[in-house]
Write a protein that holds these residues in place. Structure first.
Motif, mmCIF file in Angstrom:
data_model
loop_
_atom_site.group_PDB
_atom_site.id
_atom_site.type_symbol
_atom_site.label_atom_id
_atom_site.label_comp_id
_atom_site.label_asym_id
_atom_site.label_seq_id
_atom_site.Cartn_x
_atom_site.Cartn_y
_atom_site.Cartn_z
ATOM 1 N N ARG A 1 -12.222 7.922 -6.680
ATOM 2 C CA ARG A 1 -11.004 7.656 -7.447
ATOM 3 C C ARG A 1 -11.055 6.230 -7.984
ATOM 4 O O ARG A 1 -11.226 5.284 -7.238
ATOM 5 C CB ARG A 1 -9.772 7.881 -6.572
ATOM 6 N N PRO B 1 -7.904 3.181 -6.995
ATOM 7 C CA PRO B 1 -7.993 2.394 -5.749
ATOM 8 C C PRO B 1 -9.175 1.418 -5.748
ATOM 9 O O PRO B 1 -9.059 0.316 -5.196
ATOM 10 C CB PRO B 1 -8.168 3.457 -4.660
ATOM 11 N N GLN C 1 -10.314 8.092 2.157
ATOM 12 C CA GLN C 1 -9.078 8.244 1.395
ATOM 13 C C GLN C 1 -9.268 8.167 -0.117
ATOM 14 O O GLN C 1 -8.537 8.814 -0.859
ATOM 15 C CB GLN C 1 -8.068 7.162 1.811
ATOM 16 N N HIS C 2 -10.247 7.356 -0.562
ATOM 17 C CA HIS C 2 -10.277 7.008 -1.984
ATOM 18 C C HIS C 2 -11.593 7.255 -2.706
ATOM 19 O O HIS C 2 -11.697 6.917 -3.885
ATOM 20 C CB HIS C 2 -9.923 5.524 -2.150
ATOM 21 N N GLU C 3 -12.601 7.794 -2.048
ATOM 22 C CA GLU C 3 -13.908 7.961 -2.693
ATOM 23 C C GLU C 3 -13.781 8.761 -3.988
ATOM 24 O O GLU C 3 -13.124 9.788 -4.035
ATOM 25 C CB GLU C 3 -14.885 8.665 -1.749
ATOM 26 N N HIS D 1 0.832 -1.203 0.000
ATOM 27 C CA HIS D 1 0.000 0.000 0.000
ATOM 28 C C HIS D 1 0.869 1.257 0.000
ATOM 29 O O HIS D 1 1.738 1.406 0.866
ATOM 30 C CB HIS D 1 -0.931 -0.007 1.224
#
Length: 96
Positions: free
Chosen positions: A79, A82, A75-77, A53
Motif C-alpha cells: 500500500r 502508508p 498491516q501495510h505491505e 495513527h
C-alpha cells in the motif's frame, strides 16, 4: 472585517544521519516521548505519529525501540500511502 487564519508552522524535518543508527540507538528510544523503530533497514522517529495513527496509538507503541518491519509489512505491505507517510519520519539507515 476578515481575520486571517494563522498558518501552522511546519514541523522541522529531522536531519538524516549519514553514518546510520544502530539497534542499540533504536532500543533506547522505546517510550511515548521518544519512539524510534527500525523498518526495512532504516530508522524512523515515530514519536509524532503515535497519537495520529488511524489504527490507534498501541499499534505504534508496540514498534517503539524494536525492529518493526514485520508489524509494518503485516498491516501495510503493497500500500503506497502508508509507505509515503512512513518516509516523512525517516532518521537514516540502520547500521549493520
Amino acid at each position: 472585517t476578515i481575520t486571517a487564519t494563522p498558518t501552522p508552522t511546519p514541523t522541522p524535518t529531522p536531519t538524516v544521519s549519514k553514518s546510520g543508527y544502530t539497534m542499540a540507538d533504536v532500543k533506547k528510544a522505546n517510550t511515548r516521548a521518544k519512539c524510534w523503530s527500525a523498518i526495512n533497514g532504516n530508522v524512523y522517529d515515530l514519536t509524532r505519529w503515535i497519537n495520529s495513527h488511524p489504527g490507534g496509538a498501541g499499534a505504534i507503541r508496540s514498534m517503539c525501540g524494536v525492529d518493526g518491519t514485520r508489524a509494518f509489512l503485516n498491516q501495510h505491505e503493497g500500500r503506497r500511502e502508508p509507505i509515503q507517510r512512513l518516509s516523512m519520519y525517516l532518521l537514516g539507515p540502520l547500521s549493520k
